[in-house]
Design a protein around this motif. Structure first.
Motif, mmCIF file in Angstrom:
data_model
loop_
_atom_site.group_PDB
_atom_site.id
_atom_site.type_symbol
_atom_site.label_atom_id
_atom_site.label_comp_id
_atom_site.label_asym_id
_atom_site.label_seq_id
_atom_site.Cartn_x
_atom_site.Cartn_y
_atom_site.Cartn_z
ATOM 1 N N LEU A 47 54.222 -40.709 -29.703
ATOM 2 C CA LEU A 47 54.621 -39.640 -28.794
ATOM 3 C C LEU A 47 53.456 -39.219 -27.896
ATOM 4 C CD1 LEU A 47 56.816 -37.639 -27.929
ATOM 5 C CD2 LEU A 47 56.058 -36.139 -29.770
ATOM 6 N N ILE A 48 52.268 -39.124 -28.458
ATOM 7 C CA ILE A 48 51.077 -38.775 -27.678
ATOM 8 C C ILE A 48 50.850 -39.811 -26.589
ATOM 9 C CG2 ILE A 48 48.540 -38.631 -27.769
ATOM 10 C CD1 ILE A 48 48.954 -37.312 -30.595
ATOM 11 N N LYS A 49 50.951 -41.075 -26.943
ATOM 12 C CA LYS A 49 50.725 -42.146 -25.966
ATOM 13 C C LYS A 49 51.774 -42.125 -24.853
ATOM 14 C CE LYS A 49 48.201 -45.248 -29.021
ATOM 15 N NZ LYS A 49 48.036 -46.630 -29.451
ATOM 16 N N VAL A 50 53.021 -41.916 -25.220
ATOM 17 C CA VAL A 50 54.097 -41.867 -24.229
ATOM 18 C C VAL A 50 53.913 -40.650 -23.315
ATOM 19 C CG1 VAL A 50 56.582 -41.499 -23.913
ATOM 20 C CG2 VAL A 50 55.762 -43.170 -25.594
ATOM 21 N N GLU A 51 53.642 -39.500 -23.898
ATOM 22 C CA GLU A 51 53.509 -38.291 -23.092
ATOM 23 C C GLU A 51 52.242 -38.311 -22.246
ATOM 24 O OE1 GLU A 51 54.371 -34.646 -25.130
ATOM 25 O OE2 GLU A 51 56.427 -35.293 -25.522
ATOM 26 N N TYR A 52 51.181 -38.936 -22.733
ATOM 27 C CA TYR A 52 49.976 -39.087 -21.907
ATOM 28 C C TYR A 52 50.293 -39.972 -20.695
ATOM 29 C CZ TYR A 52 45.287 -40.172 -20.343
ATOM 30 O OH TYR A 52 44.168 -40.335 -19.563
ATOM 31 N N GLY A 53 51.055 -41.032 -20.918
ATOM 32 C CA GLY A 53 51.483 -41.889 -19.812
ATOM 33 C C GLY A 53 52.341 -41.128 -18.818
ATOM 34 N N THR A 54 53.204 -40.257 -19.324
ATOM 35 C CA THR A 54 54.029 -39.423 -18.452
ATOM 36 C C THR A 54 53.156 -38.479 -17.638
ATOM 37 O OG1 THR A 54 55.847 -39.540 -20.040
ATOM 38 C CG2 THR A 54 55.954 -37.781 -18.418
ATOM 39 N N LEU A 55 52.156 -37.918 -18.273
ATOM 40 C CA LEU A 55 51.211 -37.037 -17.575
ATOM 41 C C LEU A 55 50.510 -37.788 -16.444
ATOM 42 C CD1 LEU A 55 49.764 -34.272 -17.464
ATOM 43 C CD2 LEU A 55 48.169 -35.166 -19.169
ATOM 44 N N LYS A 56 50.067 -39.004 -16.725
ATOM 45 C CA LYS A 56 49.418 -39.817 -15.692
ATOM 46 C C LYS A 56 50.399 -40.132 -14.567
ATOM 47 C CE LYS A 56 46.844 -43.286 -16.819
ATOM 48 N NZ LYS A 56 46.272 -44.472 -17.457
ATOM 49 N N LEU A 57 51.637 -40.442 -14.925
ATOM 50 C CA LEU A 57 52.651 -40.758 -13.929
ATOM 51 C C LEU A 57 52.917 -39.559 -13.025
ATOM 52 C CD1 LEU A 57 54.844 -42.768 -12.887
ATOM 53 C CD2 LEU A 57 56.374 -41.686 -14.533
ATOM 54 N N PHE A 58 53.089 -38.383 -13.623
ATOM 55 C CA PHE A 58 53.345 -37.171 -12.844
ATOM 56 C C PHE A 58 52.164 -36.819 -11.951
ATOM 57 C CE2 PHE A 58 56.915 -34.448 -14.827
ATOM 58 C CZ PHE A 58 57.718 -35.555 -14.999
ATOM 59 N N SER A 59 50.969 -37.207 -12.362
ATOM 60 C CA SER A 59 49.760 -36.875 -11.597
ATOM 61 C C SER A 59 49.472 -37.877 -10.491
ATOM 62 C CB SER A 59 48.543 -36.817 -12.538
ATOM 63 O OG SER A 59 48.755 -35.868 -13.551
ATOM 64 N N GLY A 60 50.143 -39.022 -10.518
ATOM 65 C CA GLY A 60 49.864 -40.085 -9.560
ATOM 66 C C GLY A 60 50.676 -39.961 -8.292
ATOM 67 N N PRO A 61 50.488 -40.916 -7.392
ATOM 68 C CA PRO A 61 51.236 -40.889 -6.133
ATOM 69 C C PRO A 61 52.718 -41.180 -6.367
ATOM 70 C CG PRO A 61 49.974 -42.917 -6.318
ATOM 71 C CD PRO A 61 49.583 -42.053 -7.486
ATOM 72 N N VAL A 62 53.562 -40.588 -5.550
ATOM 73 C CA VAL A 62 55.008 -40.738 -5.656
ATOM 74 C C VAL A 62 55.538 -41.302 -4.348
ATOM 75 C CG1 VAL A 62 57.183 -39.505 -5.971
ATOM 76 C CG2 VAL A 62 55.173 -38.790 -7.241
ATOM 77 N N LEU A 125 60.352 -32.248 -8.550
ATOM 78 C CA LEU A 125 61.088 -32.920 -9.619
ATOM 79 C C LEU A 125 62.187 -33.826 -9.078
ATOM 80 C CD1 LEU A 125 61.343 -29.960 -12.151
ATOM 81 C CD2 LEU A 125 59.704 -31.841 -12.156
ATOM 82 N N GLU A 126 62.768 -33.473 -7.952
ATOM 83 C CA GLU A 126 63.798 -34.319 -7.347
ATOM 84 C C GLU A 126 63.202 -35.656 -6.899
ATOM 85 O OE1 GLU A 126 67.125 -33.777 -7.040
ATOM 86 O OE2 GLU A 126 66.984 -31.881 -8.095
ATOM 87 N N GLU A 127 61.975 -35.647 -6.399
ATOM 88 C CA GLU A 127 61.320 -36.884 -5.988
ATOM 89 C C GLU A 127 60.833 -37.677 -7.196
ATOM 90 O OE1 GLU A 127 58.248 -36.503 -3.089
ATOM 91 O OE2 GLU A 127 59.524 -35.393 -1.705
ATOM 92 N N MET A 128 60.507 -36.992 -8.278
ATOM 93 C CA MET A 128 59.950 -37.649 -9.455
ATOM 94 C C MET A 128 61.005 -38.448 -10.222
ATOM 95 S SD MET A 128 57.207 -38.318 -11.024
ATOM 96 C CE MET A 128 56.139 -37.261 -10.118
ATOM 97 N N LEU A 129 62.266 -38.018 -10.218
ATOM 98 C CA LEU A 129 63.300 -38.694 -11.003
ATOM 99 C C LEU A 129 63.425 -40.183 -10.692
ATOM 100 C CD1 LEU A 129 66.109 -36.019 -11.239
ATOM 101 C CD2 LEU A 129 64.676 -36.877 -13.085
ATOM 102 N N PRO A 130 63.492 -40.594 -9.413
ATOM 103 C CA PRO A 130 63.602 -42.036 -9.155
ATOM 104 C C PRO A 130 62.396 -42.816 -9.652
ATOM 105 C CG PRO A 130 64.159 -40.788 -7.194
ATOM 106 C CD PRO A 130 63.611 -39.812 -8.201
ATOM 107 N N VAL A 131 61.217 -42.216 -9.595
ATOM 108 C CA VAL A 131 60.009 -42.891 -10.070
ATOM 109 C C VAL A 131 60.094 -43.086 -11.574
ATOM 110 C CG1 VAL A 131 57.509 -42.704 -10.310
ATOM 111 C CG2 VAL A 131 58.617 -41.963 -8.195
#
Length: 139
Positions: A47-62, A125-131
């Motif tokens: 869970l930590i690894k998955v959520e850390y990846g999600t954190l990186k994804l949310f912090s990156g370019p969209v 959040l609307e832009e993040m969903l497709p990513v």
């Protein structure tokens, strides 16, 4: 998408998760189930690894996808909320077999969850969903 509702739901799920994990003793945290599979500690590491990846994804370019952000939500929910079918973890999100320190693991989850809560405020959040749909799920 209502950010306040997302934040409230996320806070509630975090509270429930932390309550459940806090109730597990350190001994049980690293005890293998008799039927095989991961220990609670291994599941938490995953869970930590998955959520850390999600954190990186949310912090990156969209990048905008050009389709309705909610187009694949039903398929995602169906797949992630089907507890009768086991999903297979792969590569960097597979936990190792070493014993886990419960206190440190719970601290990491709490830290990542706080950072994710902060990101809910600043990302669209609307832009993040497709990513999220295209990067994490092959649907």
């Amino acid at each position: 998408m209502n950010k306040e509702r997302v934040k409230d739901d996320f806070a509630e799920s975090t509270k429930s998760l932390m309550n459940i994990l806090s109730s597990v003793s350190q001994e049980k945290f690293n005890k293998k189930p008799e039927e095989g599979g991961w220990t609670v500690g291994m599941t938490v590491e995953h869970l930590i690894k998955v959520e850390y990846g999600t954190l990186k994804l949310f912090s990156g370019p969209v990048e905008k996808s050009g389709r309705n952000p909610k187009q694949k939500i039903e398929k995602i929910q169906e797949r992630l909320l089907n507890f009768d079918t086991a999903m297979t973890a792969y590569g960097p999100i597979i936990p190792d077999e070493k014993p886990k320190d419960k206190s440190k693991a719970l601290g990491k989850i709490q830290d990542i969850r706080q950072k994710l809560t902060g990101l809910i405020e600043i990302v669209d959040l609307e832009e993040m969903l497709p990513v999220l749909n295209t990067r994490f799920l092959d649907i």
